[in-house]
Enzyme design. Structure first.
Site, PDB file in Angstrom:
ATOM      1  N   ASP A 238      -9.439  -4.372  -5.396  1.00  0.00           N
ATOM      2  CA  ASP A 238      -8.873  -3.606  -4.293  1.00  0.00           C
ATOM      3  C   ASP A 238      -9.561  -2.249  -4.214  1.00  0.00           C
ATOM      4  OD1 ASP A 238      -7.238  -2.113  -2.537  1.00  0.00           O
ATOM      5  OD2 ASP A 238      -5.440  -3.240  -3.123  1.00  0.00           O
TER       6      ASP A 238
ATOM      7  N   SER B 298       0.826  -1.197   0.000  1.00  0.00           N
ATOM      8  CA  SER B 298       0.000   0.000   0.000  1.00  0.00           C
ATOM      9  C   SER B 298       0.866   1.255   0.000  1.00  0.00           C
ATOM     10  CB  SER B 298      -0.949  -0.048   1.199  1.00  0.00           C
ATOM     11  OG  SER B 298      -1.961   0.913   1.077  1.00  0.00           O
TER      12      SER B 298
ATOM     13  N   HIS C 274      -7.678  -5.665  -0.078  1.00  0.00           N
ATOM     14  CA  HIS C 274      -6.546  -4.760  -0.260  1.00  0.00           C
ATOM     15  C   HIS C 274      -5.230  -5.513  -0.261  1.00  0.00           C
ATOM     16  CE1 HIS C 274      -4.209  -1.213  -0.221  1.00  0.00           C
ATOM     17  NE2 HIS C 274      -3.996  -1.118   1.079  1.00  0.00           N
TER      18      HIS C 274
END
Length: 528
Positions: free
Chosen positions: A466, A235, A494
């Protein structure tokens, strides 16, 4: 909405696996992974000192980490306690003034499980910004079992403002309870936090950006004894990895960027795209629920999401008081739903049950627990540094550059068109997330495409479902980097590493053997 969304990572990879969410022994190290490493680290550190970007940085690049037992390391089955070590890395507060003030960066390492096969160090970042890399290693070490932990020392560090590295915590816990659950935040809401951070941390705030952290990571690489960086970023960790590749292309080893941030997008574009992703995931979740029995949103797949949003928005007028006297506001409830949407379908039934208790029994305890997970509130009512680190780092990364005038009106219109259910609760809070409009300084950092000049190809992992970091982001990052390949995971949730054995195998083959995934490789999620 007053909750953190943009660039929010999953908790450490351990939580990623449960929720459906990574280096070398330096001189003087002991335990697994130390064999044969000390001499190599010393030689590499000396070489690094001579080749530091600035001669004034040689003392930082030449330092050797003093590994000691970690104060709060858990005992983990299958992990030799002697291999779990912590250290402190010295870096300059301001890289433009290396002789000035310094910072102590917290570092943790789990030595390679098979020392004779040790390749080097694998540095991990679990995202955020604000999540602790030290905790990701101490509490998520088993997530790297297999080829990665066999061949690498797994190392995490706490970036500036996070965890044990100059943690930024601007509001007291009681004030934060009220601040994050406010349903009608105005401009003064962001100013309250900005003023508190300015009063407590002053000039420190100017030195908390990701570019400084990327420079810290290169000092860490040298101190670990590695000539090139091997890295797994999740991320927000993809943004850190991208900036590293831009700053130090000749030191890029094998990099994996999973759940990509597009560094070319400014704050408004990032938030519009992210909330559009969550809006899509809300609809998928509600449609999934409508096929179950019972479902609090009814059995009509097309109307289920609207009914869910109506209830959540309705808490603005009629909030629920929980068992401990706290209040489930609309803002808190939406945060709880967002926390559940970071995961895949495996967690959706639990989220639906929490909403059902709130809708039909007036019991907001369970949904508030989801919100507490999202907002990093502990069971003792205390908040860690992650809450304010998110804002401090994001604002230092250029989120102070916000749209105004016609551009602002256009941004609101596009947010309403692409995320109609999620953004209608509080459009300003969704667009300004975090709100950097009153931040004490204006960062020189600007959104821009990053081109990698590294010789080693970078692997970018993108997941089609996602919500937090779109698949389009991954495609765009690959195009920007140039020397990069896209590994696709089909499915909700995610990031890909915690959701797919296929992704984990491909990442392991690349990091351990250098096998780059073939162009067009697609993986299924563990749940199919």
């Amino acid at each position: 909405m007053t909750t953190r969304l943009s660039r929010r990572a999953l908790p450490a990879v351990a939580a990623a696996v449960l929720l459906a969410a990574c280096t070398g022994g330096g001189g003087g190290s002991t335990g697994a992974g130390a064999s044969g490493a000390s001499a190599g680290a010393g030689v590499a550190a000396a070489e690094a000192a001579q080749s530091a970007p600035d001669p004034a940085l040689r003392s930082y690049y030449g330092q050797k980490l003093a590994w000691t037992a970690c104060k709060d390391a858990p005992r983990t089955e299958g992990v030799d306690p002697a291999s779990v070590r912590c250290a402190t890395l010295k870096v300059p507060l301001d890289y433009a003034d290396p002789a000035g003030a310094t910072l102590d960066v917290a570092v943790a390492r789990v030595g390679a499980a098979k020392p004779a096969q040790r390749t080097g160090s694998l540095v991990i970042n679990p995202g955020g910004p604000g999540n602790s890399g030290v905790d990701a290693v101490l509490f998520g070490q088993r997530d790297y079992d297999g080829p990665l932990r066999d061949h690498y020392d797994i190392v995490g560090f706490d970036p500036r403002a996070t965890g044990r590295t100059t943690p930024v915590n601007c509001l007291d816990d009681r004030t934060r309870d009220s601040w994050i659950t406010t349903d009608t935040p105005g401009p003064e809401h962001g100013k309250l936090l900005a003023d508190a951070c300015r009063a407590k941390y002053g000039k420190l705030l100017e030195h908390l950006g990701t570019r400084d952290t990327a420079r810290d990571m290169d000092v860490l690489r040298a101190a670990l004894g590695d000539r090139k960086l091997t890295y797994l970023g999740l991320s927000y960790g993809t943004y850190l990895g991208s900036l590293y590749a831009e700053e130090f292309p000749d030191r890029v080893g094998r990099l994996v960027l999973d759940g990509a941030i597009d560094p070319a997008k400014p704050i408004a574009e990032t938030n519009i795209e992210q909330y559009a992703g969550f809006d899509r995931s809300l609809r998928a979740f509600a449609a999934h629920c409508a096929q179950q029995s019972p479902c609090p949103f009814g059995t009509d797949r097309d109307k289920a999401a609207g009914r869910a949003a109506d209830f959540l928005d309705g808490l603005k007028r009629k909030p629920l008081t929980t068992t401990d006297g706290r209040v489930l506001t609309s803002s808190a409830a939406w945060a709880g739903v967002m926390d559940g949407l970071y995961g895949d379908e495996g967690g959706w039934d639990g989220l639906a049950a929490a909403i059902d208790r709130a809708m039909n029994q007036g019991d907001g305890d369970y949904l508030l627990a989801y919100a507490d997970s999202y907002n990093k509130r502990g069971e003792d009512g205390r908040y860690g540094a992650a809450a304010d680190a998110y804002t401090a780092i994001y604002c230092a990364d250029g989120a102070t550059d916000v749209p105004t005038g016609d551009a602002l009106r256009d941004a609101y219109a596009r947010m309403a068109a692409r995320a109609p259910l999620i953004s209608r609760h509080e459009p300003a809070a969704t667009l300004f997330d975090p709100d950097c409009r009153s931040w004490p300084f204006r960062s020189p950092e600007k959104a821009h495409p990053i081109a990698s000049k590294a010789a080693t190809p970078i692997v970018v992992v993108g997941s089609t479902g996602d919500a937090a970091t779109s698949y389009a982001n991954a495609q765009q990052l690959v195009a920007q980097l140039g020397n990069a390949v896209l590994l696709t995971r089909e499915g909700e949730g995610h990031t890909g590493y915690g959701h797919s054995a296929c992704v984990r195998a491909a990442v392991g083959a690349y990091l351990v053997d250098g096998t780059v995934p073939a162009a067009g490789t697609r993986c299924a999620s563990d749940r199919g």
